[in-house]
Every structure is written in structure tokens, then in C-alpha cells.
Design a protein around this motif. Structure first.
Motif, mmCIF file in Angstrom:
data_model
loop_
_atom_site.group_PDB
_atom_site.id
_atom_site.type_symbol
_atom_site.label_atom_id
_atom_site.label_comp_id
_atom_site.label_asym_id
_atom_site.label_seq_id
_atom_site.Cartn_x
_atom_site.Cartn_y
_atom_site.Cartn_z
ATOM 1 N N LEU A 96 0.625 -1.230 0.225
ATOM 2 C CA LEU A 96 -0.200 -0.245 0.254
ATOM 3 C C LEU A 96 0.739 1.305 0.057
ATOM 4 O O LEU A 96 0.343 2.049 -0.577
ATOM 5 C CB LEU A 96 -0.532 0.045 1.208
ATOM 6 C CG LEU A 96 -1.866 1.057 1.267
ATOM 7 C CD1 LEU A 96 -2.845 0.680 0.045
ATOM 8 C CD2 LEU A 96 -2.895 1.251 2.309
ATOM 9 N N LEU A 97 2.006 0.918 0.814
ATOM 10 C CA LEU A 97 3.304 2.102 1.018
ATOM 11 C C LEU A 97 3.826 2.437 -1.009
ATOM 12 O O LEU A 97 4.061 3.607 -0.972
ATOM 13 C CB LEU A 97 3.984 1.910 1.642
ATOM 14 C CG LEU A 97 3.304 2.192 3.114
ATOM 15 C CD1 LEU A 97 5.137 2.230 3.938
ATOM 16 C CD2 LEU A 97 3.250 2.893 3.694
ATOM 17 N N HIS A 98 3.721 1.481 -1.292
ATOM 18 C CA HIS A 98 4.503 1.894 -3.045
ATOM 19 C C HIS A 98 3.019 2.224 -4.346
ATOM 20 O O HIS A 98 3.537 2.825 -4.311
ATOM 21 C CB HIS A 98 5.002 0.109 -2.978
ATOM 22 C CG HIS A 98 6.074 0.014 -3.110
ATOM 23 N ND1 HIS A 98 7.375 0.259 -3.393
ATOM 24 C CD2 HIS A 98 6.506 -0.961 -1.539
ATOM 25 C CE1 HIS A 98 8.540 0.068 -2.934
ATOM 26 N NE2 HIS A 98 7.899 -1.166 -1.510
ATOM 27 N N GLU A 99 2.322 1.811 -3.384
ATOM 28 C CA GLU A 99 0.812 2.860 -4.513
ATOM 29 C C GLU A 99 0.769 4.058 -4.111
ATOM 30 O O GLU A 99 0.767 4.685 -5.057
ATOM 31 C CB GLU A 99 -0.635 1.994 -4.166
ATOM 32 C CG GLU A 99 -1.162 0.198 -4.272
ATOM 33 C CD GLU A 99 -1.993 0.565 -4.042
ATOM 34 O OE1 GLU A 99 -2.419 -0.806 -3.179
ATOM 35 O OE2 GLU A 99 -3.283 0.518 -3.492
ATOM 36 N N ALA A 100 0.888 4.251 -2.641
ATOM 37 C CA ALA A 100 0.746 5.608 -2.572
ATOM 38 C C ALA A 100 1.541 6.543 -3.070
ATOM 39 O O ALA A 100 1.596 7.662 -3.318
ATOM 40 C CB ALA A 100 0.612 5.417 -0.780
ATOM 41 N N THR A 101 2.839 5.523 -3.122
ATOM 42 C CA THR A 101 4.068 6.557 -3.527
ATOM 43 C C THR A 101 3.295 6.683 -5.244
ATOM 44 O O THR A 101 4.290 7.686 -5.469
ATOM 45 C CB THR A 101 5.004 5.848 -3.748
ATOM 46 O OG1 THR A 101 5.630 5.466 -1.885
ATOM 47 C CG2 THR A 101 6.622 6.339 -3.569
ATOM 48 N N GLU A 102 3.406 5.699 -6.233
ATOM 49 C CA GLU A 102 2.914 6.158 -7.222
ATOM 50 C C GLU A 102 2.470 7.473 -7.548
ATOM 51 O O GLU A 102 2.265 7.962 -8.300
ATOM 52 C CB GLU A 102 2.534 4.715 -7.851
ATOM 53 C CG GLU A 102 3.441 3.686 -8.145
ATOM 54 C CD GLU A 102 5.004 3.918 -8.863
ATOM 55 O OE1 GLU A 102 4.288 4.957 -10.804
ATOM 56 O OE2 GLU A 102 5.509 4.082 -8.945
ATOM 57 N N LEU A 103 1.251 7.089 -6.434
ATOM 58 C CA LEU A 103 -0.270 8.210 -6.346
ATOM 59 C C LEU A 103 -0.097 9.387 -6.574
ATOM 60 O O LEU A 103 -0.099 10.502 -7.030
ATOM 61 C CB LEU A 103 -1.412 8.155 -5.723
ATOM 62 C CG LEU A 103 -2.675 9.197 -5.881
ATOM 63 C CD1 LEU A 103 -2.668 8.986 -7.390
ATOM 64 C CD2 LEU A 103 -3.377 8.551 -4.853
ATOM 65 N N ALA A 104 1.837 9.642 -5.435
ATOM 66 C CA ALA A 104 1.659 10.827 -5.730
ATOM 67 C C ALA A 104 2.911 10.846 -5.879
ATOM 68 O O ALA A 104 2.749 12.536 -6.563
ATOM 69 C CB ALA A 104 2.711 10.550 -4.058
ATOM 70 N N ARG A 105 3.384 10.364 -6.874
ATOM 71 C CA ARG A 105 4.434 11.072 -7.935
ATOM 72 C C ARG A 105 3.358 11.772 -9.104
ATOM 73 O O ARG A 105 4.182 12.296 -10.004
ATOM 74 C CB ARG A 105 5.488 9.544 -8.686
ATOM 75 C CG ARG A 105 5.660 10.342 -9.427
ATOM 76 C CD ARG A 105 7.241 9.018 -10.234
ATOM 77 N NE ARG A 105 8.205 8.781 -9.193
ATOM 78 C CZ ARG A 105 8.329 7.378 -8.564
ATOM 79 N NH1 ARG A 105 7.441 6.540 -8.525
ATOM 80 N NH2 ARG A 105 9.155 7.892 -7.233
#
Lengths: 327, 327, 327, 327
Positions: B106-115
Motif C-alpha cells: 500500500l505504501l508503494h501504491e501511495a508513492t505511485e499516486l504521489a508521483r
């Protein structure tokens, strides 16, 4: 050896919870009848406190009665939900007179239900009655509203008891019934015999009281009508397992009740957010039985003598010996 | 006179809330797009922090982008919901390795979204990572799990910043990232340049810190990556209106930032349970503008001299004069 | 069964006290040699921590040595009085460089004495180093001063250990060494192997830490050089009898030490303002022996398994069974 | 514009202090007459509260009167030292009846002196009356002793007022007169008209009360006989400079007094351990004058309307505008 006390619990002990972050809940919803069945699965539980309205329940009162009966449980109290939905800005202290009237109406309904179920009392917990900010309220008016109506409700229903469960805060940042002494002041104003206090051990602890002292004060005013136990870290109403943090003060609390020959249900008000609720109830009751045995073993005369001399070292030794040898 | 700072808010400022008692909510649900529109209705708000997943939202990311655009708002951060549903027993510290892996995913997903949204950082708030009871956890393992994975995540995404928002407790009775110093210890272990601290003024206050001192410490370690403000009564994370209780310490906090030439968004993390959320944001920003004007007026050299002498009387006079004449 | 640990106490345990109200004292003054004799009267005390200068004592060091010897006591530590008379505005953080130099000189003297008496360490307790008011100090400078000089002192005396005893506050409203994590951050900056932490159980409790977690963190950094115990109500450093309020967490603290094979003196830091000091020491040690026996009885493997699963109910049951059957 | 209020201070504001660590004192002793001269050096101070016995003073009462006169000061109150020397285990609640009798004798002496000096009241602060440990006292007896004798003392001296200054704790770990509500309960039991409350703003704050609410409650019972102000961080009686931490709640407190047309001295109860005492008094009074001007400017009708609606945002805006434009 004395008989074991009657043990009870708030039915919410067997629900699942939400909070402001875990809005989807700490587990799948558990219906009212299932909650009652879980309560029944606890070894030594005899009575429960029920909320009203029955949240999310569309069965009949007879269904509830049947569930209680099949689990050999009795409803000891009704706790009306005057802190949900319509009451988030206050119930009997709401700035809107229409909401105040609606709250009183709900209290009357709860009273009827309590009578119907043969309960001992209606529990009033004013979680949303208070304030959050400096300057937000006129404190004179708020306190008057906190008292108004309760005396009348009690006078109209002399066959039932009404208990106020005080708590320093949550969900309101500051609740108007925040302490034992404040609540006694309010009750004295009401001038009726059937309004008293339900003393929650954890509320007392985290409000900076000594629960034993609070119990004695309420008893001396003839107003200790009920109690429940749990534990916390003194800064919030954590509703942890009774005895898990403060076993000595829990023992002192029950010592004070025994010394005053106070009799009543030993209730649990715990919120097992992340634990198995039946296991949590059982382990708490196991500790309460240790406490009960320790009271049988304690030398009350020696304790009284130590207390008459304010002799902490001897008093603590006596307490420790009784408590730590009653497993 | 300096330009006004950029103001921001967590998007949850514009939601409605639940808690463990008011389970039906403090008001009807407000959808994500409506929350963004409300944020847009605040006079001076330029950026928002968005939760991920978008709770209860079944529109597309383009809808979200459009809503931001029409309100002239930018997403400054993504806050993944690692404290809801599956994570109530912990996210990266969950006893179950599968849940720990899911949390990292989930943290990786959120990172993608942030980018994707051009955010400045991903915010990590470990509200469920910690413990409730004595003896519940192996503290060595828990702390190791608190650190593991974050450094790797950050190393893999060097174009983004990751901020840890510490808080003493809630919902966990004790959170593992509980203070500025503990969080800095953990970050140093990770050994990457792009993990820092988001300092919440209220978390610092109620954790017994001086927020100004906490900010200075994080700055001196090169780790103050963000901050937000609110207020409380020092015993809980009340998330009240900034400046409503502790205006002097709020001023000292911003004085410390200015003195260190720290630049960043002045964000709001308030929970207006019972108030109009737009009005609450506006009145907080009004006070922050007073603070900004007071900083322009304050005699920094005289203040430094008073502080060099630990001269509280003079320092407080200087602060008071600047703050109470900048309305 | 394991051997009983070595028990110790601060010599001030056997003094009489003053405070800001009872300025004439809680009892007639007790001289240093008499304090040592009282320490000797405690059944199981082997070591003491001595203050320097010897307050109100005009005898010789040989007199002190003789008193220790006749009571079969060893000086385990010297605690220099860097919080009295000249240091009320701070010792090594005093705004006046001359006072800072004088404080360091006193630390060097105390180090000499510690060597002369064969102590294990010099204890640094910076009770006056911090601040009282918002805006009073430049936090960057204060923290730098808190660190400066200690590393040098330690480097010059590699045969001795230096321990910092952190505490949230008192007498300063906020002390700079306020928590385990902050102190570890400071020690890491010093970069010497012989500066560590003395963890006071009560300081940790009332600072909002879990003492077991604080101990684990200090151990994991290789910096837990000493510890002492007492009790309080989590809001102040009451220095009450160990085990009188928080027996479960005290047990968890010692469990953590045993699990890590930490070895050292079990010291008392109690202030028996109104009680007989020898009786207070004896009753505390009696409880510590219960704890030691409970550690022998506890099933460490089962506890580890419960902790690996964050299973609070099982962990607490195991702890309770061991502790409540070891009287 | 209203006239400025009468300002006062406890004479101990101008003394030097000791505590349990700085036993040699925070400065050289300051004699009583010198304390009075320092009080006289404060610009706007008209009255002082004097301790009895006159500690360390061997002059005559005429010397004291002359010192007051030359400084244009009046003794507004006598505070008997029932918390020093003989009373460290309690004054009127001491386990020893002889000490209880001695304490009452001292209260009678102090009453005579108050009459002789034309004071408004005798102040009763029971700093040592309470308990430290669980199980230490019989709470029923302790509370009875807390009440006994005071009513009689007051009945015998109807020309004078007696005020009880409650406080949660210190030096006792728990004081029996710990809160406004508890104190009102006790006073009601006494059944005399001339016993009331002296409300210390800081005691109320750190006891978890809202001082404005506490003042309203005491007024509504006809028992607010006096008050004093200072500030703290809500966890201890720091006795800091009034307005230095909680200016908004201080303003709300005085707003409540003004709204109720309460009239009396605005007293300082500050302990400037490390600061110049005259400067501390002056800077506090400067802030109190800001408060007074802000009360003149505040729109009371608009505030009442906002409070009737529990409208925190509007109420805070009104308060902020008045307070932040009255420098």
C-alpha cells in the motif's frame, strides 16, 4: 469464605468498534443477539447493561428477551444512546430546546424499557454534554441544563433508579458531569432519592481521583448505586482489562466497598478493540476473583489500625500479602 | 513585509467524523469531491493532503484532478490509510508477515499516486503500530519492524520525500513513533536522505514536548520536512482550531521556523467535529496571518539577546508586544 | 533458582527533605555518616550512590570510607550536585560561561572522587538544565551546551563510566535530557563509548514511556549502564515505594532486563518524605525479591510466543500467574 | 472605561525559595520586611497576603505594620503555615489528635492576627492534608477531619471570612481539598455563611477544570470569596507568570467574573524561582491590564448570543478581537 459476587458487563463489551481513524471498524459488525450470545459464553456473567435504541437491530423485544434467557442473563440496566446522531452537540444541554426535549423523550422511553425488562436502573452517560473550547458556552446555563429534567424524570419513576456515570471527557473535550464531587453537587440539587452515581473505576483513575476515595464519598452521600471496572494509563479512558495496570488500586476500591458493606454487581466496562471479547471478559473476571479471595484473607482490623495511623508501609504490606497470595 | 506563507490542510478537515460512541457519525457523509470543493471554499488554501485509498469514492483519478484544478488546489501529499480495516493490529509492525507485506504494498501504491499527482511527499502515520498492554509485545522486534522497509521504500523512490508524523498515542494506546527524538533515532538507522519528519504541533504539545524545541531538533538533524498545526489541552490530540488555546507557543514555534529560514507549507490538521469546517479553516488561517505579521514585527536581535541570557521576562515581553499588536 | 541481585540505593534515601513549602524540613537534618548507618541497617543493601559535595559534612573522606566499611557498603556511584546553589539557572547549559566552566570543574572533581572510591560510574543528573517559559531559550544553543564537554570529560576518563539520568522535568519546568530517545541522540553525538544512560523507572513512567520499551531501546544502543526503581502516579516524580502502584510494569521492566541478560545493581531512588526510610527500603526490596522469584518462575518461551503474536491476553495471564504466585 | 482593579500578591512572591534538590536555596534569604519593600516596589500593588508565623522574623508586629504603611500596602489576608514543620503528616487531618488540636490553635491565632491587621479573610491551604499511597488512609475519616473544626472556627469569628484554596496535589501526592466541586461539597456540610473558596487559576487549570467554569460554579453557590492567578503547563503548579502560557483561558476567567459582577482583588500567586520578583509582578500586572481593557472592549451581548448557541468559532473570534487589540 464469602460467596462470589454477581458479575456483569455492558453489552458493548461484545460488539466491534469504530473510531475516527478506523472508520470501517475493528471487525465485521456483530448484531445485538450475537452480542448477547457472546456474553452468555463468558463463564461467570449474570447480567448485562443494554443500550437503547438497539443499534442496527430490527428484531422484536421478545427476541432480545429470548436471547437473554437462553444465555441465563438478566438486563441490569438500560443505557440510552444520548451521545449519537442527533446529540453530538449535547443531549439535555443542547443549545436547541427541541433537541433537549427529544433527549428527555428518549430518556423516558429508556425508562419504560428498563421497567419492562425488570432492570435495576437507567444509566445516564452524558458523553456529548459539555464543551470543547474556551468561551464556547455559558457555564451557568450549561450546568443548569445538566440538572434540569433529571430530577423530574426520577420523581415520575420512583420505582426505578437513575445513575449518572461521570467521566472527565470524551467524546466532548470537557464533560459537565466530570467527577464524583461535581456529580454529587448536581444530584443534591435535584433533591430526589433515586438518582445516584455509577462509578467507573477507569473514569475515576484518569480524572485524577483515587477510586477508593471517590467510592467512599459517594457512599457517604448515599449515592453509590453502581460501579464498573476496567483499567487505563491515567490519561485516557482506555477501557483495558481490569487489573492489567492498576491491581493495587483496584483492590483498594473493592476493599472500600466491602468495608462499607456495599453490595451490587461487579460490572465490566472494557473495550476489547483488538482482542477476543470473551477471553477478555474471562481473564478480567479471573482477576476479580483473586480480589474477592484477597478480601476474604485480608486482616481488616490490622488494616484499619494502619490507616488510623496513616501508616502507608504497614497498610501496603497487608494489602500486598493478601493480594499476592490469593491467586 | 514578507509574503504570506502557503496554507494547506489535510482533506479530512472537510469530512465528517465518527468515533467509538457516535458510530452513526457527526453528520451525513461527505464525498471526496465535495471535500475538495469545501477546501476550495476556504479563502487562502492552496494545497491539500489526500488519503489513499480514496475512501468511499468510486470516481476516477481524473475526477479528483479536475476537482483540485477547479478549486485551484494542489495535492501536496498522499497519506496512505495504514490504520484502517486490515491494519488495526499494526501495519508494518503487524505480527503477521503477510499483513506487513500488504502494508508495504500500500505504501508503494501511495508513492505511485504521489508521483502521479506531483506531490512533495508521502506521509506515513503509523496510528496502529505500537501496543496497548504491558507485556504485549517484544519491544526490540516491534521497533525493528517499525524501521524495516521504510528505508528501502525511500531508496527506491529518491525523487520523493517520505515523512513520518509521530504522535504519542491514539488509536494505539502507545505508538512506536511517539516523539521527535524517537523518530529521529529511527530515521538515522534508515540511512537515507529522503525520510524526514512531519511535525504536528498538537502531537508535540500533548507529548510533553515544546514544539519549538522539537522543530529545532528536527531542523538540526536536517529532517524537518513538513509541519501542521492545531491545538489541544495537552492531554489528547483534540485537533482544535490553531491558536485557540496556546497562541504563545504557536508563535514560538513559527519564530523558530523563521529563525532557521525554514520554508514550507503552513498546514492545518484540525478535526471540526461539531463546527462548520470552512469557517474553522478560515478562522485558523486568520490567526496564522496574525502570527506571520507578528514575526515581521518582532525584534529578532533583541529576542536573541534575551534568549542568550535565558531572560524569560524580557523574551516574553518582546513576544507579547509583537503578537498582541498584529491583529 | 538464580541468585538474588545486588541491591543499592541513593544515599539521599536516608536523608530528610525540604520542599518549597516545608522549608524547615520534614524532619531534623541527618548527617552523612548517619545516612550511611541507616543504609547499613537495611537488610539487603550492598551499594550506595553518594552525592558530591558531601552536603553539610565537615569530616574527612576517611570517615566516609570507614562508615561505608563498617556497614559493608560500597560506593557504586558519585552524583555531583550540579542542581544546587550556583546552578539553579543551569550547570553545563548556564547562560554564563563562567558557571558552565565551574560546573565542568565540579564534574571533574566528582570523577576523581569516584575513582578514589572505586565507583562504577559518575551519575549526571541535569535537573536545572532546561527552561521554564516559552521563548526563554535558544533551543539549538541549549542542546549544544547540553552535549558539549561531556564527551571530553568521558574521553579523559576512559576507566570510568558516565551515566546520564534523564527526567522530563523538576526542578526545571522542562529538562533538556527529558527522555530515553533524546538522551540517546545526545550520547550518539558525543561519540565516546563510556557515556550511557541510567534509567529511572519512575522518570520513564511519568514521561509517558513504557519503561520496558525504554530499557530495550537503551540496551539495543549499548547504552543501558544503570537503572533505579520507585513508583509514582504518572504525572510527577513522586519517588514512592517500588511496586506500590505499578507492579505489573515493574515486572515487565525486569523481565526485559533478564531477557537481555542485562546485569547490574537493582537500585532504589525513593524519597520517603514522611515514612521511616529503613522500613521503606526493606519493603521495596521485599517486593523486588518477589519480582526476582517471579522471573525464575515465568515461562519465557511461552511469553515470547505470546509477544510474537501480540497476544495481550495470554501474555498478561503468564505474567500474572508468575507474579501473583511468588510471594 | 472601567477603573483598574485592585492588584495584590502573596508576600511569598518576593521571597527566595528552596526545593527538594536546591536545598541551599535559589538565592540568599530575604527577610519579611525586605519582602514587603519589594512588594512596595511593584508599580500597582495595593494589598498583600501574609504568612503566619512570620518565618525567620524576630521583629514586632508594629515593624510589619510600619513596613506595610511606608509601602502603601494593606494586608488583605493571613495564610497560616499549616504545612510546615509540625504538619508534614497533616494539619487538621493529622492522625494524631494533639497535632490536629495544635493546628486549630494556629488557625485561631491567625484569625486574631487577621482581625488585628484588618484583613478581609484567613486563607486555609491544606497542602499536607491528604495521602500519598493506596490504602494509606481511611477516606471517610480523612474527609470528616477535613471538615471538622472549620465550621466552628468560622462560626466563632463571624466578622471574618475564611477561604479554602483547593489544589489537586503538592506537597501531598493527593490533597483532600482537590477541586472546586469537592470543596463546595465540604463547605456545604459546614453550614456557615463565612467559609468560601479562593480559586487559584493555576490549580484549577492543572486539576483539569476550566477555571471559568469553576469560577461560575463557586459564584452560583455564593462561595467565590477570592482568587489569584498565575500560569502553568497543566500538569503541575508551576506558578509561572500569569498570561505567559494560557492567555485565552485567563481572559475567559476574568470575563466570567465580570459577567457575574464579581468584585475583588486580582491577586498574583507566582513563584519566580529564577527571575527578578519585582519584574515578574510588573509584567504579570501589565498583562492583567490588557485583560481589563479587553473586557471593556468586548461585546458582551454578542458573546452571550454566541454562547447561547455554543458557537465556538464566533465566540473565539470575539474574544480574540478584543484581547489582541488591547495592548
Amino acid at each position: 469464605m464469602s460467596e462470589m459476587p454477581v458479575f456483569g458487563a455492558g453489552i458493548w463489551h461484545f460488539a466491534t468498534y469504530k473510531d475516527r481513524y478506523a472508520t470501517e471498524g475493528y471487525g465485521p459488525p456483530v448484531g445485538l443477539l450475537e452480542q448477547i450470545d457472546k456474553a452468555g459464553a463468558v463463564g461467570d456473567l449474570s447480567v448485562v447493561d443494554l443500550n437503547w435504541p438497539f443499534a442496527g437491530f430490527d428484531g422484536s423485544l421478545d427476541d432480545v428477551k429470548a436471547a437473554l434467557e437462553r444465555n441465563q442473563l438478566r438486563a441490569v440496566a438500560i443505557t440510552p444512546e444520548i451521545y449519537n446522531r442527533d446529540y453530538v452537540k449535547g443531549s439535555i444541554t443542547n443549545p436547541d430546546p427541541a433537541v433537549r426535549a427529544q433527549a428527555l423523550k428518549l430518556l423516558h422511553e429508556a425508562t419504560e424499557l428498563a421497567r419492562e425488562l425488570g432492570c435495576d436502573y437507567v444509566k445516564l452517560w452524558f458523553g456529548q454534554d459539555g464543551w470543547d473550547y474556551p468561551f464556547q458556552v455559558d457555564h451557568k446555563t450549561l450546568w443548569r441544563h445538566s440538572i434540569d429534567g433529571i430530577g423530574e424524570l426520577a420523581a415520575q419513576n420512583p420505582d426505578l433508579k437513575f445513575v449518572i456515570e461521570y467521566k472527565p471527557r470524551e467524546p466532548r473535550v470537557h464533560m459537565s458531569y466530570d467527577s464524583v464531587a461535581r456529580t454529587l453537587l448536581g444530584i443534591e440539587k435535584m433533591g430526589v432519592p433515586n438518582v445516584g452515581i455509577l462509578l467507573d473505576f477507569g473514569h475515576s483513575l484518569y480524572g485524577g481521583e483515587s477510586p477508593a476515595d471517590a467510592a467512599q464519598l459517594a457512599i457517604d452521600h448515599g449515592r453509590l448505586f453502581g460501579m464498573d471496572v476496567n483499567d487505563n494509563f491515567r490519561s485516557w479512558d482506555d477501557d483495558l482489562i481490569a487489573g492489567s495496570v492498576h491491581p493495587i488500586e483496584l483492590f483498594e476500591f473493592f476493599y472500600t466497598l466491602r468495608k462499607n458493606k456495599w453490595e451490587g454487581v461487579w460490572q465490566l466496562d472494557q473495550f476489547p478493540f483488538r482482542e477476543d471479547c470473551v477471553a477478555v471478559a474471562n481473564t478480567a473476571i479471573d482477576f476479580l476473583k483473586i480480589v474477592e479471595r484477597a478480601l476474604d484473607k485480608l486482616d481488616f482490623a490490622a488494616m484499619q489500625k494502619a490507616q488510623d495511623e496513616h501508616d502507608a508501609v504497614t497498610a501496603l504490606k497487608l494489602a500486598r500479602e493478601a493480594l499476592f497470595t490469593s491467586y
